[in-house]
Design a protein around this motif. Structure first.
Motif, mmCIF file in Angstrom:
data_model
loop_
_atom_site.group_PDB
_atom_site.id
_atom_site.type_symbol
_atom_site.label_atom_id
_atom_site.label_comp_id
_atom_site.label_asym_id
_atom_site.label_seq_id
_atom_site.Cartn_x
_atom_site.Cartn_y
_atom_site.Cartn_z
ATOM 1 N N THR B 192 0.812 -1.224 0.000
ATOM 2 C CA THR B 192 0.000 0.000 0.000
ATOM 3 C C THR B 192 0.839 1.265 0.000
ATOM 4 O O THR B 192 0.298 2.356 -0.027
ATOM 5 C CB THR B 192 -0.921 0.051 1.239
ATOM 6 N N GLY B 201 -6.989 1.655 2.562
ATOM 7 C CA GLY B 201 -7.926 0.817 3.308
ATOM 8 C C GLY B 201 -8.479 -0.343 2.498
ATOM 9 O O GLY B 201 -8.481 -1.489 2.955
ATOM 10 N N LEU B 204 -5.815 -3.047 2.185
ATOM 11 C CA LEU B 204 -5.518 -3.723 3.455
ATOM 12 C C LEU B 204 -6.670 -4.628 3.867
ATOM 13 O O LEU B 204 -6.454 -5.722 4.416
ATOM 14 C CB LEU B 204 -5.235 -2.692 4.550
ATOM 15 N N GLN B 205 -7.892 -4.196 3.590
ATOM 16 C CA GLN B 205 -9.046 -5.029 3.930
ATOM 17 C C GLN B 205 -8.993 -6.377 3.226
ATOM 18 O O GLN B 205 -9.276 -7.415 3.828
ATOM 19 C CB GLN B 205 -10.338 -4.313 3.547
ATOM 20 N N ALA B 208 -6.319 -8.448 4.896
ATOM 21 C CA ALA B 208 -6.749 -8.912 6.218
ATOM 22 C C ALA B 208 -7.745 -10.067 6.089
ATOM 23 O O ALA B 208 -7.709 -11.029 6.867
ATOM 24 C CB ALA B 208 -7.365 -7.756 6.998
ATOM 25 N N GLU B 209 -8.595 -9.959 5.078
ATOM 26 C CA GLU B 209 -9.575 -11.020 4.889
ATOM 27 C C GLU B 209 -8.891 -12.332 4.482
ATOM 28 O O GLU B 209 -9.257 -13.409 4.942
ATOM 29 C CB GLU B 209 -10.570 -10.579 3.827
ATOM 30 N N THR B 221 5.335 -4.167 5.615
ATOM 31 C CA THR B 221 4.433 -3.017 5.637
ATOM 32 C C THR B 221 4.808 -2.059 6.754
ATOM 33 O O THR B 221 5.447 -2.448 7.731
ATOM 34 C CB THR B 221 2.964 -3.460 5.811
ATOM 35 N N GLU B 223 2.174 -0.254 7.868
ATOM 36 C CA GLU B 223 0.842 -0.023 8.416
ATOM 37 C C GLU B 223 0.723 -0.805 9.725
ATOM 38 O O GLU B 223 0.318 -1.962 9.762
ATOM 39 C CB GLU B 223 -0.228 -0.476 7.422
ATOM 40 N N PHE B 226 -2.607 -2.338 10.765
ATOM 41 C CA PHE B 226 -2.870 -3.589 10.053
ATOM 42 C C PHE B 226 -2.090 -4.729 10.699
ATOM 43 O O PHE B 226 -2.625 -5.806 10.959
ATOM 44 C CB PHE B 226 -2.478 -3.442 8.575
ATOM 45 N N ALA B 227 -0.819 -4.482 10.974
ATOM 46 C CA ALA B 227 0.026 -5.520 11.560
ATOM 47 C C ALA B 227 -0.539 -5.971 12.905
ATOM 48 O O ALA B 227 -0.601 -7.166 13.215
ATOM 49 C CB ALA B 227 1.455 -5.004 11.735
ATOM 50 N N GLN B 229 -3.535 -5.978 13.883
ATOM 51 C CA GLN B 229 -4.761 -6.752 13.746
ATOM 52 C C GLN B 229 -4.503 -8.119 13.089
ATOM 53 O O GLN B 229 -5.074 -9.124 13.504
ATOM 54 C CB GLN B 229 -5.764 -5.964 12.897
ATOM 55 N N ALA B 230 -3.630 -8.146 12.078
ATOM 56 C CA ALA B 230 -3.547 -9.347 11.255
ATOM 57 C C ALA B 230 -2.344 -10.243 11.566
ATOM 58 O O ALA B 230 -2.381 -11.444 11.287
ATOM 59 C CB ALA B 230 -3.521 -8.955 9.775
#
Ligand code: ATP
Ligand code: MG
Lengths: 221, 272
Positions: B192, B201, B204-205, B208-209, B221, B223, B226-227, B229-230
């Motif tokens: 990104t 976004g 990243l979505q 993440a999915e 990354t 981000e 993001f890190a 969360q994922a």
């Protein structure tokens, strides 16, 4: 004046016929063979093997460093001295192809190098080999870049085929020379020959534009 | 669209990591870029690489995809290949090439600048690998590609050329192109960082999915949200070594190393 006009009309179709039966097939055949040669030479030139790229480099240097007329004479008048006799047409095609091979090789090489390195890597990451990436990813993009300079080469070649008249090939210019010698109207006949060359090149230029538009369909304008 | 069964057929295979990298070293001339990198990636796991510019993150990813050849170290993919780079350098070039291709068979890369094929449509970009390399019948490749494009909301763009898409759409196609190869390991190099902020976004979505679905991936990354969360594990690289590693919650909130702390500070509070 009326006589001049009549001579112009009478000689026009023979000259056009010279183009159709001589100039155009000579240019097309030489260009087709020359392009294949050029692609090979360009790839050799890009090779990491020093010997291979060296051979390509020397070839390109000789072709670009010597006059086309001299190349033509070496093949047609020179080779018989060492026992190799080639007819006018094959001699002309050989000389013009070799010439295109040298000039177009540099165009194709530059076009290949102009494709971003990331395109090679994208090819590799989807699993393609070097050869497949070259064929499916790089060359199509290089083709687009090289169309304008290659079109210019082709237009030059069409004009250069007039040199073949000097090794007894009957083409556009040879026909006008013959009529000029016979009628003694040199100015008229040579201007007429020039006109026909010009018309052919006009047609080629518009063909070039159409081809470029077609190849440009995948880039932003 | 689901990754390979996390529990391989072989008994006990489940606890063997999908990828083990040990002692990876790489120098460009005098510049020692990787100086002994070790890490593991388990099936279904998301490993995030962070670190300052020039720390070697891209070089690690490229090594995993066979785009770069380390000078030494071992890459061991469960199910093959197992490559000892120091030994490979001494062996025949043919064998090295075969190993590189084997590595590429198992992984797929999503580039920072998408690197879509500009002369091919979106659909053609996606099916190029499956059809040309994996010999998947075209009808099936098209059906699978269409389903994947639908998943990322790009079904109606399948006949567009890349230049007709926004940056975020291009990058989503880049992801789909990688997914279509059905790799065991997905590699993302700052997917990104070349995008306008408002497009980050949507990309990243998607990533993440994929992580939630159980794809195994290594992501470079910056981000951090993001890190956090994922990621299952975050590696902080600096100067060609892994300075610190750990779960994102720990590493981001309580870094043990001073260098990690300073790096995170610079990212989280760039103006201080
Ligand atoms: N092909 C190459 N030739 C020479 N030097 C290289 C090459 N590729 C990378 N390097 C050098 O290796 C070092 C690490 O590069 P790398 O791209 O792996 O860093 P990075 O962590 O991804 O940095 P960034 O955050 O800027 O992307 C840099 O100093 C870079 O200049
Ligand atoms: Mg990088």
């Amino acid at each position: 004046m009326a006589d001049g006009w009549q001579l112009f009309l009478d000689s026009f179709w023979p000259i056009v016929w010279g183009a159709v039966s001589g100039t155009i097939p000579l240019a097309l055949a030489s260009f087709a063979i020359g392009l294949v040669l050029a692609l090979g030479v360009a790839l050799m030139r890009l090779s990491r093997n020093r010997v291979v790229s060296g051979i390509a480099r020397v070839y390109i240097s000789i072709i670009r460093g010597t006059p086309l007329l001299v190349q033509l004479f070496v093949i047609f008048y020179g080779l018989p001295a060492i026992g190799v006799v080639i007819d006018p047409w094959p001699s002309a095609i050989a000389a013009f192809s070799l010439n295109v091979g040298g000039y177009a090789a540099e165009i194709i090489r530059a076009a290949i190098l102009s494709v971003p390195k990331g395109q090679w890597e994208a090819g590799y990451t989807v699993g393609m080999s070097h050869a497949k990436t070259l064929r499916r990813i790089i060359l199509p993009q290089a083709a687009r870049v090289s169309v304008p300079p290659l079109s210019n080469s082709f237009i030059s070649l069409v004009k250069d085929t007039s040199l073949a008249s000097l090794i007894l090939v009957t083409e556009l210019f040879k026909v006008s020379q013959q009529i000029a010698a016979f009628s003694q109207e040199f100015m008229l006949l040579y201007l007429e020959a020039a006109l026909v060359y010009w018309l052919i090149c006009l047609a080629l230029s518009s063909g070039q534009s159409a081809l470029e538009r077609r190849l440009d369909r995948y880039v932003a304008h | 669209m689901s990754p390979t069964d996390p529990v391989a057929a072989r008994p006990g295979a489940a606890d063997r990591p999908l990828l083990t990298a040990a002692g990876l070293r790489k120098a460009f001339g005098q510049n020692e870029v990787l100086r002994g990198i070790d890490f593991e990636v388990r099936r279904g796991e998301v490993v995030v690489l962070i670190g300052p510019s020039g720390s070697g993150k891209t070089t690690v990813l490229r090594s995993l995809n066979g785009l770069e050849t380390p000078d030494a170290g071992v890459l061991d993919l469960d199910g093959g290949p197992v490559i000892d780079f120091a030994a490979q350098a001494l062996g025949p070039a043919k064998a090295a090439k075969r190993e590189r291709l084997a590595l590429r068979d198992r992984s797929a890369m999503v580039f920072q600048h998408h690197n879509l094929f500009p002369h091919l449509t979106v659909l053609e970009n996606v099916i190029e690998g499956p059809v040309q390399v994996q010999r998947v019948p075209k009808v099936r490749a098209v059906a699978e590609a269409t389903a994947l494009l639908e998943r990322v909301g790009l079904a109606e763009k399948r006949d567009a050329y890349p230049f007709e898409l926004s940056g975020g759409q291009q990058q989503r196609v880049g992801i789909v192109r990688a997914l279509a190869l059905k790799p065991d390991l997905l590699l993302f190099d700052e997917p990104t960082s070349a995008l306008d902020p408002e497009l980050v976004g949507e990309v990243l979505q998607v990533i993440a999915e994929l992580a939630r679905e159980g794809w195994t991936m290594v992501v470079v990354t910056h981000e951090l949200a993001f890190a956090r969360q994922a990621a299952d594990e975050v590696l902080f690289l600096d100067g060609g070594v892994v300075v610190e590693r750990g779960a994102p919650a720990e590493l981001f909130t309580a870094p043990r190393e001073e260098r990690t702390r300073r790096f995170l500070d610079r990212i989280l509070r760039p103006l201080d």
